[in-house]
Design a protein around this motif. Sequence first.
Motif, PDB file in Angstrom:
ATOM      1  N   LEU A 155       0.883  -1.174   0.000  1.00 23.54           N
ATOM      2  CA  LEU A 155       0.000   0.000   0.000  1.00 23.54           C
ATOM      3  C   LEU A 155       0.916   1.217   0.000  1.00 23.54           C
ATOM      4  N   TYR A 156       0.812   2.015  -1.048  1.00 22.02           N
ATOM      5  CA  TYR A 156       1.784   3.084  -1.301  1.00 22.02           C
ATOM      6  C   TYR A 156       1.040   4.414  -1.326  1.00 22.02           C
ATOM      7  N   SER A 157       1.341   5.261  -0.362  1.00 17.99           N
ATOM      8  CA  SER A 157       0.723   6.582  -0.288  1.00 17.99           C
ATOM      9  C   SER A 157       1.607   7.588  -1.006  1.00 17.99           C
ATOM     10  N   ALA A 178      -1.627  -1.462  -4.089  1.00 18.33           N
ATOM     11  CA  ALA A 178      -2.688  -0.447  -4.039  1.00 18.33           C
ATOM     12  C   ALA A 178      -2.044   0.910  -3.763  1.00 18.33           C
ATOM     13  N   PHE A 179      -2.628   1.946  -4.329  1.00 19.45           N
ATOM     14  CA  PHE A 179      -2.123   3.299  -4.113  1.00 19.45           C
ATOM     15  C   PHE A 179      -3.141   4.106  -3.315  1.00 19.45           C
ATOM     16  N   ALA A 180      -2.634   4.972  -2.452  1.00 15.37           N
ATOM     17  CA  ALA A 180      -3.483   5.969  -1.802  1.00 15.37           C
ATOM     18  C   ALA A 180      -2.951   7.317  -2.275  1.00 15.37           C
ATOM     19  N   ILE A 191      -9.291  10.184  -3.305  1.00 16.88           N
ATOM     20  CA  ILE A 191      -8.143  11.027  -2.952  1.00 16.88           C
ATOM     21  C   ILE A 191      -8.168  11.202  -1.438  1.00 16.88           C
ATOM     22  N   GLY A 192      -7.079  10.874  -0.788  1.00 14.29           N
ATOM     23  CA  GLY A 192      -7.041  11.055   0.664  1.00 14.29           C
ATOM     24  C   GLY A 192      -5.976  10.196   1.300  1.00 14.29           C
ATOM     25  N   ARG A 193      -5.746  10.477   2.553  1.00 12.88           N
ATOM     26  CA  ARG A 193      -4.707   9.742   3.283  1.00 12.88           C
ATOM     27  C   ARG A 193      -5.187   8.344   3.658  1.00 12.88           C
ATOM     28  N   ILE A 194      -4.232   7.527   4.037  1.00  7.09           N
ATOM     29  CA  ILE A 194      -4.578   6.177   4.492  1.00  7.09           C
ATOM     30  C   ILE A 194      -5.383   6.290   5.795  1.00  7.09           C
ATOM     31  N   ASP A 195      -6.510   5.616   5.828  1.00  2.00           N
ATOM     32  CA  ASP A 195      -7.292   5.565   7.066  1.00  2.00           C
ATOM     33  C   ASP A 195      -7.695   4.102   7.317  1.00  2.00           C
ATOM     34  N   ARG A 201      -9.400  -2.370   3.315  1.00  3.06           N
ATOM     35  CA  ARG A 201      -9.632  -2.756   1.925  1.00  3.06           C
ATOM     36  C   ARG A 201      -8.364  -3.289   1.257  1.00  3.06           C
ATOM     37  N   SER A 202      -7.201  -2.714   1.576  1.00  4.20           N
ATOM     38  CA  SER A 202      -6.002  -2.994   0.776  1.00  4.20           C
ATOM     39  C   SER A 202      -4.945  -3.839   1.481  1.00  4.20           C
ATOM     40  N   ALA A 203      -4.948  -3.871   2.791  1.00  2.50           N
ATOM     41  CA  ALA A 203      -3.871  -4.565   3.496  1.00  2.50           C
ATOM     42  C   ALA A 203      -4.327  -5.965   3.922  1.00  2.50           C
ATOM     43  N   TRP A 204      -3.346  -6.836   4.202  1.00  2.00           N
ATOM     44  CA  TRP A 204      -3.691  -8.135   4.792  1.00  2.00           C
ATOM     45  C   TRP A 204      -4.459  -7.897   6.083  1.00  2.00           C
ATOM     46  N   SER A 205      -5.461  -8.708   6.333  1.00  5.04           N
ATOM     47  CA  SER A 205      -6.212  -8.525   7.583  1.00  5.04           C
ATOM     48  C   SER A 205      -5.368  -9.058   8.744  1.00  5.04           C
TER      49      SER A 205
END
Length: 250
Positions: A155-157, A178-180, A191-195, A201-205
């Motif tokens: 996950l790349y912000s 995934a991009f943020a 468009i927005g920061r990681i929350d 939605r994007s990371a391993w649970s």
Amino acid sequence: MAGTALRGRLTWRVATVSAVREETQTARTLVLDVPDWPGHLAGQHVDVRLTAPDGYRAMRSYSIASAWPSSPAGGAKVDLTVEQVPDGEVSPYLGQVIGVGDPLEIRGPVGGWFVWRPEQPGPIQLIGGGSGMVPLMAILRAAELAGRQPDVRLLYSVRRPESVLYAGELARSKSEIAFAYTREGPAGERIGRIDAEVLARSAWSPDVGATVYVCGPTPFVETVADLLVAAGHDPAQVRTERFGPSGGGR
Ligand SMILES: Cc1cc2nc3c(=O)[nH]c(=O)nc-3n(C[C@H](O)[C@H](O)[C@H](O)COP(=O)(O)OP(=O)(O)OC[C@H]3O[C@@H](n4cnc5c(N)ncnc54)[C@H](O)[C@@H]3O)c2cc1C
């Protein structure tokens, strides 16, 4: 023997810039040939030392972007990717002035916690902000060299699509990326920061038990680490690296 290895890492070596790759308008990769390079683990960094003609010295840390070995044939190539800080002391020199054939003093590799080893079991979650992508790229490359693509999520912000480092290689990657976008993004993208919702939605649970690597500016790292722990990730599995403003002259 351990003492010899330590002395090796603490020794300043004169590397030579063998190639330069423009990554974005403000970032570029320096490919270094390093004599007697002892090898490194994905996630480690080096110290870079610049000396002015009057003897003034400045030292900064830069993560290693290349996996080890850096090519299937091996070879002592160390890639550093430098994002220029407009009013910075060291990064504008590395980002604009130094060129192919020039010497660069480096020391390392440094760091033993924010690393990934091919024998490490389990899934890998990479979460980067800005130039915090650099050591994560080394981990992604090393994991892919080891055939671990299905284990890796990134996950790349990033501010906008043009700021994405290693864009071509990431587009070809078989890992889940995934991009943020925080300022501008492709049509239809949030468009927005990681929350918490982006993480879910994007990371391993959390129940997957991934080792999580978070790297970027200090406030980014602290926010993301707090979100991860609040979501149920084991704090012992969350490894962080902060790219805060660094040292002065040495
Ligand atoms: C472990 C680690 C790994 C890193 N890896 C990378 C990497 O792979 N790629 C990368 O691009 N960066 C990386 N960094 C960041 C890097 O070390 C430098 O901090 C960065 O390049 C800026 O250095 P600079 O000399 O250009 O800027 P500096 O001169 O250090 O300035 C940085 C900022 O601080 C401000 N500042 C400086 N001095 C003062 C002062 N006295 N008072 C107030 N404000 C001040 C400046 O205005 C500027 O905005 C890493 C940092 C760490 C700790």
